[in-house]
Design a protein around this motif. Sequence first.
Motif, PDB file in Angstrom:
ATOM      1  N   ILE A  80      23.624  27.415  42.203  1.00 44.08           N
ATOM      2  CA  ILE A  80      23.464  28.897  42.625  1.00 44.08           C
ATOM      3  C   ILE A  80      21.960  29.007  43.189  1.00 44.08           C
ATOM      4  CG2 ILE A  80      22.874  31.202  41.619  1.00 44.08           C
ATOM      5  CD1 ILE A  80      25.409  30.644  39.835  1.00 44.08           C
ATOM      6  N   MET A  81      21.015  28.510  42.551  1.00 42.69           N
ATOM      7  CA  MET A  81      19.695  28.618  42.943  1.00 42.69           C
ATOM      8  C   MET A  81      19.869  27.800  44.494  1.00 42.69           C
ATOM      9  SD  MET A  81      17.427  27.739  39.574  1.00 42.69           S
ATOM     10  CE  MET A  81      16.771  28.906  38.699  1.00 42.69           C
ATOM     11  N   ASN A  82      20.402  26.738  44.520  1.00 43.49           N
ATOM     12  CA  ASN A  82      20.305  25.974  45.815  1.00 43.49           C
ATOM     13  C   ASN A  82      21.151  26.893  46.851  1.00 43.49           C
ATOM     14  OD1 ASN A  82      19.205  23.402  45.033  1.00 43.49           O
ATOM     15  ND2 ASN A  82      20.863  22.677  44.337  1.00 43.49           N
ATOM     16  N   LYS A  83      22.040  27.460  46.400  1.00 38.57           N
ATOM     17  CA  LYS A  83      22.764  28.379  47.596  1.00 38.57           C
ATOM     18  C   LYS A  83      21.799  29.384  47.972  1.00 38.57           C
ATOM     19  CE  LYS A  83      26.749  30.037  49.627  1.00 38.57           C
ATOM     20  NZ  LYS A  83      27.482  29.194  50.396  1.00 38.57           N
TER      21      LYS A  83
ATOM     22  N   LYS B 280      20.617  28.443  56.559  1.00 39.24           N
ATOM     23  CA  LYS B 280      21.424  27.049  56.526  1.00 39.24           C
ATOM     24  C   LYS B 280      22.786  27.300  56.037  1.00 39.24           C
ATOM     25  CE  LYS B 280      17.302  24.126  56.074  1.00 39.24           C
ATOM     26  NZ  LYS B 280      16.605  23.041  55.494  1.00 39.24           N
ATOM     27  N   THR B 281      23.090  28.449  55.608  1.00 33.95           N
ATOM     28  CA  THR B 281      24.568  28.571  55.090  1.00 33.95           C
ATOM     29  C   THR B 281      24.855  29.977  55.119  1.00 33.95           C
ATOM     30  OG1 THR B 281      26.194  28.223  53.388  1.00 33.95           O
ATOM     31  CG2 THR B 281      23.887  28.666  52.607  1.00 33.95           C
ATOM     32  N   LYS B 282      25.961  30.559  54.977  1.00 37.51           N
ATOM     33  CA  LYS B 282      26.421  32.164  54.780  1.00 37.51           C
ATOM     34  C   LYS B 282      27.280  32.265  53.591  1.00 37.51           C
ATOM     35  CE  LYS B 282      26.667  32.686  59.969  1.00 37.51           C
ATOM     36  NZ  LYS B 282      27.230  32.908  61.138  1.00 37.51           N
ATOM     37  N   MET B 283      27.152  33.632  53.402  1.00 39.61           N
ATOM     38  CA  MET B 283      27.890  33.883  52.318  1.00 39.61           C
ATOM     39  C   MET B 283      28.689  35.199  52.565  1.00 39.61           C
ATOM     40  SD  MET B 283      26.691  34.232  47.972  1.00 39.61           S
ATOM     41  CE  MET B 283      27.882  34.299  46.807  1.00 39.61           C
ATOM     42  N   ASN B 284      29.867  35.393  52.168  1.00 34.08           N
ATOM     43  CA  ASN B 284      30.756  36.546  52.327  1.00 34.08           C
ATOM     44  C   ASN B 284      29.916  37.801  51.939  1.00 34.08           C
ATOM     45  OD1 ASN B 284      32.501  38.695  52.463  1.00 34.08           O
ATOM     46  ND2 ASN B 284      34.076  37.319  51.797  1.00 34.08           N
ATOM     47  N   PRO B 285      29.758  38.818  52.859  1.00 31.76           N
ATOM     48  CA  PRO B 285      28.851  40.059  52.412  1.00 31.76           C
ATOM     49  C   PRO B 285      29.710  40.641  51.181  1.00 31.76           C
ATOM     50  CG  PRO B 285      29.156  39.860  54.898  1.00 31.76           C
ATOM     51  CD  PRO B 285      29.714  38.930  54.489  1.00 31.76           C
ATOM     52  N   ARG B 286      30.877  40.723  51.098  1.00 29.81           N
ATOM     53  CA  ARG B 286      31.451  41.331  50.176  1.00 29.81           C
ATOM     54  C   ARG B 286      31.238  40.635  48.725  1.00 29.81           C
ATOM     55  NH1 ARG B 286      37.843  42.094  51.821  1.00 29.81           N
ATOM     56  NH2 ARG B 286      37.656  43.153  49.951  1.00 29.81           N
ATOM     57  N   ARG B 287      31.020  39.293  48.775  1.00 23.45           N
ATOM     58  CA  ARG B 287      30.563  38.576  47.623  1.00 23.45           C
ATOM     59  C   ARG B 287      29.119  39.024  47.134  1.00 23.45           C
ATOM     60  NH1 ARG B 287      33.685  34.332  45.641  1.00 23.45           N
ATOM     61  NH2 ARG B 287      35.670  33.857  46.922  1.00 23.45           N
ATOM     62  N   LEU B 288      28.365  39.279  47.974  1.00 27.86           N
ATOM     63  CA  LEU B 288      27.131  39.644  47.819  1.00 27.86           C
ATOM     64  C   LEU B 288      27.189  41.082  47.320  1.00 27.86           C
ATOM     65  CD1 LEU B 288      25.176  38.411  50.934  1.00 27.86           C
ATOM     66  CD2 LEU B 288      24.826  37.459  48.456  1.00 27.86           C
ATOM     67  N   GLU B 289      27.868  41.850  47.839  1.00 25.37           N
ATOM     68  CA  GLU B 289      28.041  43.390  47.280  1.00 25.37           C
ATOM     69  C   GLU B 289      28.558  43.283  45.794  1.00 25.37           C
ATOM     70  OE1 GLU B 289      30.519  45.386  49.998  1.00 25.37           O
ATOM     71  OE2 GLU B 289      28.841  45.015  51.514  1.00 25.37           O
ATOM     72  N   ALA B 290      29.339  42.240  45.478  1.00 27.65           N
ATOM     73  CA  ALA B 290      29.918  42.301  43.956  1.00 27.65           C
ATOM     74  C   ALA B 290      28.843  41.803  43.053  1.00 27.65           C
ATOM     75  CB  ALA B 290      31.084  41.213  44.198  1.00 27.65           C
ATOM     76  N   LEU B 291      27.832  41.226  43.539  1.00 28.39           N
ATOM     77  CA  LEU B 291      26.532  41.073  42.758  1.00 28.39           C
ATOM     78  C   LEU B 291      25.703  42.070  42.835  1.00 28.39           C
ATOM     79  CD1 LEU B 291      26.202  37.047  43.790  1.00 28.39           C
ATOM     80  CD2 LEU B 291      27.604  38.067  42.010  1.00 28.39           C
TER      81      LEU B 291
END
Length: 742
Positions: A466-469, A477-488
């Motif tokens: 998680i820290m690396n992500k 260098k990577t992406k994350m689904n905005p909906r996953r970020l919103e869930a956090l």
Amino acid sequence: MIAGSSANEANWKQFRERNPELSRDEFHRQVTAFARDRDLMVEYDPAVKAQGAILRDVLGNYAEIAANPGLIDGRTLRPVRGFEGMTRNDHYVPRIFDLGAIQEHLTRFGHRTLSGLIARGIREVNEEITEELADKFAYNYVRKLHSLSAGELQQMSRAFSGEDLDALKANLLQDTDLSEVDIDALVGHMKPGKKDGAGKHGKRRAFYDENFGLMLPFSNGQPGSQFVRISDLFVNDADTLIRSYSRQMSGRIAMARMEIKNPKWKPGDAADEYFVKGITSDGEWQTLMSRVTDVGDQKGVQGATLKDIKRLNWVYNTIVGKPTWDEGSEWSQLLRMTRDYNFIRVMGQVGFAQLSETMNTVSQLGLKASLTNVPSFRAMWRNAKTGKLDDALAQEWEDITGVGADWVRHATHRREDLFDNPLDTWNNPVMKGIDDALHKGKRTVSAMSGMAPVNTALQRWTGRAIMNKFALLAHGKTKMNPRRLEALNLDEARADAIYKSIREHATFENGRLKALNLAKWADRDAAANFEFASFRLSRSIIQENDIGQMAMWMSAPLARTFLQFRSFVLAAYTKQTLQGLNFRDTATATAFLTTTFAASMSYMARTYLNSIGRSDREEYLDKRLSLGSLAAAGVQNSSWATIMPMAVDTFLASPITGKPVFDARSTALGSDAFLGNPSADLLQSSLEGLGVAGKVAHGGGFSQSDARTLARILPFQNLNGVSQLLSAFIHPLPEWSRDPRR
């Protein structure tokens, strides 16, 4: 507080090296004694002093924050009741009575003798109180203590230690021989007054001298006497003490910080801006509930309001650490012991089921984040020996979340419920001995089944990932689904603030993250948001049940027995199935597929091991490792199927065909919602065992099937090693035998 957990392990190891004959419990007792001790001439082991300094620091932090809960984010809020004007006191240690110690001392010395000790302790620091009043008060005080459960003793610790005299008075007015005049006469001496030169928040006098002691004669027919201090009646294990106190104080502080804003409020309105601006005491909570009742009465929905208030009270009690159910009754204790025995009996191979969760980590966080900075075996072995995490990244993860440290750092001999409240113990020495054995057996199975070590390793590895992500996200260098970020709970602005802090403060070496240096982040809101998001994400990837995740009825003792080993599945329905369907992204599809494949592989390995020693090994493997069985096992033990296999077997397969579709649980229990319950299985196996005994008594033979029926009842029978050994013993028996009664 969490930061001290690794230091606790390291200090204990140093103490043990110098004092190999002393136990860990004795180490923790000495830590508590050091923290309380004002005598500078008393010598303590350096490790005890080091751990005692940490204990003092944690307790001091709680005192300051409880005096101003807004200190966390730089505001000024109303103090938790009883902490008005409170400051650090390096010698203050919470006085939480130990129900087991009270019962033991009452049995050994008698009620009058023990209350006499309390009376003398009261007069030791309050000489103006008459002997008659002190004796009467102490007698009823001890009687009241003895009538409370362990959870109630924890919850009311500030009252019965004299730190909340109003609450003490309210408690002693119920079910005692003390009048209000008696209580006021004694309590009045302890409250600060003008003659003491005290202001509104002046320091209270001590309720009694907790270190006062006397030689007490035995009252159970045993000759002789023993020196007893009042403090011997307290919880004196430092680790248990801080867990109990933290459980209570963190909830009280959280309620004092709770704010519910009026959504219709505008500047200049006569109405208050906030419906609720902190709950600092039980009295304020009851006032709020009265207001809720009034609103319900005005709208004519009294029935619905009463149900809502019942649920709200349960939530409040859970947050502040107040027990809801009568866990101390014999019925509740028997149910708990049944659950403990079931755990020892069938949970011996559950470590296999957790291996598939590795695919969750890789699928949701990515290969690069997951495989960067994986700790070496040599480093893990070194850390296990020293008790310290010499890796800055691993230490930061444990400091901010505590995830992956519970089993390693916080082993305790005390019984606790789902919400970390202490449980009562048996007065009967035989039952207490059985209960203690079950408690030790559970920890043994947790270790030997692989459940605890696998779960700990997965949680720590996922923490690094998680820290690396987030470090990779910060550098694009990577992406994350905005909906996953919103869930956090991370919108774009909050996420950007975290990325900015990582770029400014994190330490990298050859492109690899070495430390986030969270303590150095200037943006404390970003640090808090990162900690919250990391904690939530880690408990979703490597699933951990949350306190607020279950319905109220599921926390009742009987419901917990019925749902044993099922609550995890029910929680996964929201954390895995529904959440995955909500995201509907590549990570979800990858997680569903890879966890299914990994679950099939772990089932295959488990089945092969279970076949060792069986006389019908080839037939057993052919049946259990068929393509259909592997596919069903993969689905059943994956992270996403959750309640589906149980629903299919309960309502479709079993009623129609009489055979389950899904039969691959690591506990060897069925998938049926009712007969797949471990207590129902224990009852059924016991009845079948009686049938075997009856058959043999009537001259029937003893077969492999009979032996396996009896073995099913035994503790540890499903543990790897034991299971194969049982198969080897059963191997020479005939496969079947005739029952002469039929």
